[in-house]
Design a protein around this motif. Structure first.
Motif, short mmCIF file in Angstrom:
data_model
loop_
_atom_site.label_atom_id
_atom_site.label_comp_id
_atom_site.label_asym_id
_atom_site.label_seq_id
_atom_site.Cartn_x
_atom_site.Cartn_y
_atom_site.Cartn_z
N MET A 92 0.50 -1.39 0.07
CA MET A 92 -0.06 0.19 0.22
C MET A 92 0.73 0.91 -0.01
O MET A 92 0.19 2.20 -0.60
CB MET A 92 -1.10 0.01 1.36
CG MET A 92 -1.46 -0.95 1.25
SD MET A 92 -2.97 -1.27 0.28
CE MET A 92 -3.39 -3.79 0.48
N LEU A 93 1.90 1.49 0.52
CA LEU A 93 2.83 2.20 0.71
C LEU A 93 3.09 3.37 -0.50
O LEU A 93 3.61 4.29 -0.60
CB LEU A 93 4.13 2.08 1.68
CG LEU A 93 3.80 2.59 3.32
CD1 LEU A 93 5.55 1.48 3.94
CD2 LEU A 93 4.00 3.46 3.84
N PRO A 94 3.96 2.50 -1.80
CA PRO A 94 3.85 3.19 -2.93
C PRO A 94 2.86 4.10 -3.60
O PRO A 94 3.12 5.17 -3.61
CB PRO A 94 4.31 2.35 -3.99
CG PRO A 94 4.86 1.00 -3.35
CD PRO A 94 4.04 1.07 -1.86
N GLY A 95 1.73 3.94 -3.15
CA GLY A 95 0.42 5.03 -3.49
C GLY A 95 0.29 5.71 -3.01
O GLY A 95 0.19 7.17 -2.95
N MET A 96 0.59 5.78 -1.04
CA MET A 96 0.05 6.35 -0.83
C MET A 96 1.48 7.78 -0.37
O MET A 96 1.10 8.66 -0.14
CB MET A 96 0.29 6.18 0.93
CG MET A 96 -1.10 5.13 1.65
SD MET A 96 -0.51 4.35 2.95
CE MET A 96 -2.56 3.54 3.08
N ILE A 97 2.61 6.78 -0.62
CA ILE A 97 3.66 7.77 -0.56
C ILE A 97 3.86 9.14 -2.31
O ILE A 97 3.74 10.05 -2.26
CB ILE A 97 4.89 7.16 -0.71
CG1 ILE A 97 5.17 6.47 0.31
CG2 ILE A 97 6.23 8.03 -1.44
CD1 ILE A 97 6.44 5.48 0.51
N GLU A 98 3.35 8.34 -3.39
CA GLU A 98 2.84 8.68 -4.29
C GLU A 98 2.38 10.48 -4.42
O GLU A 98 2.37 11.10 -5.02
CB GLU A 98 2.40 7.97 -5.82
CG GLU A 98 2.44 8.69 -7.12
CD GLU A 98 2.18 7.63 -7.79
OE1 GLU A 98 1.97 8.51 -8.97
OE2 GLU A 98 1.81 6.67 -8.11
N ARG A 99 1.15 9.98 -3.38
CA ARG A 99 -0.32 11.27 -3.55
C ARG A 99 0.12 11.66 -1.71
O ARG A 99 -0.34 12.73 -1.56
CB ARG A 99 -1.72 10.41 -3.47
CG ARG A 99 -1.88 9.30 -3.68
CD ARG A 99 -3.47 8.52 -4.20
NE ARG A 99 -3.88 9.44 -3.20
CZ ARG A 99 -4.87 9.92 -1.79
NH1 ARG A 99 -4.60 8.57 -1.57
NH2 ARG A 99 -5.55 10.48 -1.70
N ARG A 100 1.28 11.73 -1.49
CA ARG A 100 1.55 12.76 -0.53
C ARG A 100 0.59 12.14 1.51
O ARG A 100 0.10 13.08 1.55
CB ARG A 100 1.62 13.84 -0.31
CG ARG A 100 3.29 14.13 -1.44
CD ARG A 100 4.36 13.76 -0.99
NE ARG A 100 5.92 13.73 -1.92
CZ ARG A 100 6.53 12.88 -2.52
NH1 ARG A 100 5.67 12.06 -2.86
NH2 ARG A 100 7.52 12.85 -3.15
N TYR A 101 -0.10 11.59 0.52
CA TYR A 101 -1.31 10.90 2.13
C TYR A 101 -0.85 9.67 2.17
O TYR A 101 -1.75 8.71 1.58
CB TYR A 101 -2.35 11.78 1.71
CG TYR A 101 -3.77 11.44 2.13
CD1 TYR A 101 -3.64 12.86 3.69
CD2 TYR A 101 -4.38 10.71 3.10
CE1 TYR A 101 -4.47 12.15 4.55
CE2 TYR A 101 -5.67 10.27 3.76
CZ TYR A 101 -5.33 11.83 4.88
OH TYR A 101 -6.18 11.64 5.76
N GLY A 102 -1.58 9.46 3.42
CA GLY A 102 -2.13 7.91 4.64
C GLY A 102 -1.84 7.66 5.67
O GLY A 102 -1.19 8.37 6.06
N LYS A 103 -2.74 6.78 5.67
CA LYS A 103 -3.57 6.60 7.22
C LYS A 103 -2.89 5.00 7.48
O LYS A 103 -3.46 4.24 7.16
CB LYS A 103 -4.28 6.89 8.01
CG LYS A 103 -4.61 8.71 7.61
CD LYS A 103 -4.14 9.19 8.69
CE LYS A 103 -4.07 11.21 8.52
NZ LYS A 103 -3.33 11.57 9.28
N ILE A 104 -1.83 4.32 8.43
CA ILE A 104 -2.12 2.90 8.59
C ILE A 104 -1.87 2.75 9.86
O ILE A 104 -1.00 3.17 11.00
CB ILE A 104 -0.52 2.54 7.77
CG1 ILE A 104 -0.18 2.77 5.97
CG2 ILE A 104 -0.62 0.90 8.44
CD1 ILE A 104 0.85 2.04 5.85
#
Length: 263
Positions: free
Chosen positions: A128-140
Motif C-alpha cells: 500500500m505504501l507506494p501509492g500513499m507516498i506518491e499521493r503524499r497522503y496515507g494512514k496506517i
C-alpha cells in the motif's frame, strides 16, 4: 468532533473475526468506502453485508497476508475499485501457543505466529505504501497487543511477534513521515467478546479453581479503570488514528486496555 473520514478508502486485513467486524462497521458509519481482505470469505461477506446495510460501498478480496503476491493483488484490486487507498488497518493476526514456556514452544509454532503477525503486516504495508507516498497522503494502523508492551508468561511467541510489530511500525513511521503518511499501532488488551467469554475465561477459571464471573472480575481488577475493553473501544482508537484529527501523531503505541500496559 468531525473526523473527516467520509469518502475515504479504507483497506482492512482480517476484519472477519474477533474485533474485526466492530472496527469495520465503525468506519462504515463514518462514510468510508471499504476493502475487506482475508482468507475466510464467508466471514468477510457477512461483515461486508453489514457494512453495506450501513451505506458503505464495500468489496471483498481473498487474501493471505503472509503471501506477498496476495497483498500486492489486494492493493491493485482496491485501486481498480476505488482509485485510491487512504487508510490501511492491519488486523489479520493470530494468538500463537498459549500456556507454553519459551523452552516448550516449538520452532514451527514460533515461526508461524511471527510470519502471521509480523510478515503479514509488512507485506500489506509494502503493497500500500507506494501509492500513499506518491499521493503524499496515507494512514496506517497496525493492531498489536499489550503483551507486545509487557511480557507475559506462557505467551512468549505471541509477545515476540507483537513486540516486533512495534519496531516495524516505528521505523516505517520515520521513513514514511516525510511523505505525509502516518503509521501507528493500536495495542488492545483483553477485549470482551465471544472468544473472551467462551475460551479465555473458562480456561482461566478452571486453572485457578474459580468461577467464570470471578475470573472476569480478577482480570478487571488488574486494570486501572477496573473494566474490560470492548471492540468499540478499539474501533474508536483506530478511527482516531486514521483521521486527520491525529495528523501530528505517528510512530506511537496506543494501549486500549483500561490501564494495564503502562502501569
Amino acid at each position: 468532533m468531525e473526523l473527516g473520514l467520509s469518502g475515504k478508502v479504507a483497506v482492512f486485513t482480517g476484519p472477519g473475526k474477533g474485533m474485526g467486524p466492530a472496527v469495520t462497521e465503525a468506519f462504515a458509519r463514518e462514510g468510508c468506502r471499504l476493502v475487506l481482505a482475508g482468507r475466510d470469505l464467508q466471514a468477510l461477506e457477512a461483515v461486508a453485508d453489514s457494512a453495506r446495510s450501513l451505506g458503505a460501498e464495500t468489496i471483498v478480496v481473498p487474501c493471505d497476508v503472509t503471501v506477498a503476491s496476495d497483498t500486492q493483488r489486494l492493493a491493485e484490486e482496491a485501486l481498480t475499485a476505488f482509485g485510491t487507498i487512504d487508510v490501511l488497518v492491519n488486523m489479520a493476526g493470530g494468538t500463537g501457543p498459549v500456556g507454553k514456556t519459551a523452552w516448550e514452544t516449538t520452532q514451527e509454532e514460533f515461526d508461524q505466529i511471527v510470519q502471521l503477525n509480523m510478515t503479514g503486516c509488512f507485506n500489506s504495508m509494502r503493497a500500500m505504501l507506494p501509492g500513499m507516498i506518491e499521493r503524499r497522503y496515507g494512514k496506517i494502523v497496525n493492531v498489536g497487543g499489550t503483551f507486545g508492551m509487557r511480557g507475559r508468561a506462557g505467551r512468549m511467541a505471541y509477545s515476540a511477534s507483537k513486540w516486533g510489530l512495534r519496531g516495524i511500525t516505528k521505523s516505517t513511521a520515520i521513513e514514511a513521515g516525510p511523505y505525509n503518511v502516518n503509521v501507528n499501532c493500536v495495542a488492545p488488551g483483553m477485549v470482551d467478546g465471544p472468544r473472551f467469554r467462551t475460551k479465555v475465561m473458562p480456561g482461566y477459571a478452571k486453572a485457578k479453581g474459580i468461577t467464570e464471573d470471578e475470573a472476569i472480575a480478577a482480570h478487571a481488577a488488574e486494570y486501572a479503570l477496573r473494566r474490560i475493553s470492548t471492540a468499540a473501544d478499539v474501533a474508536n482508537a483506530c478511527l482516531f488514528l486514521s483521521s486527520d484529527v491525529s495528523r501530528q501523531i505517528t510512530g506511537i503505541d496506543m494501549p486500549v486496555d483500561g490501564g494495564w500496559a503502562m502501569l
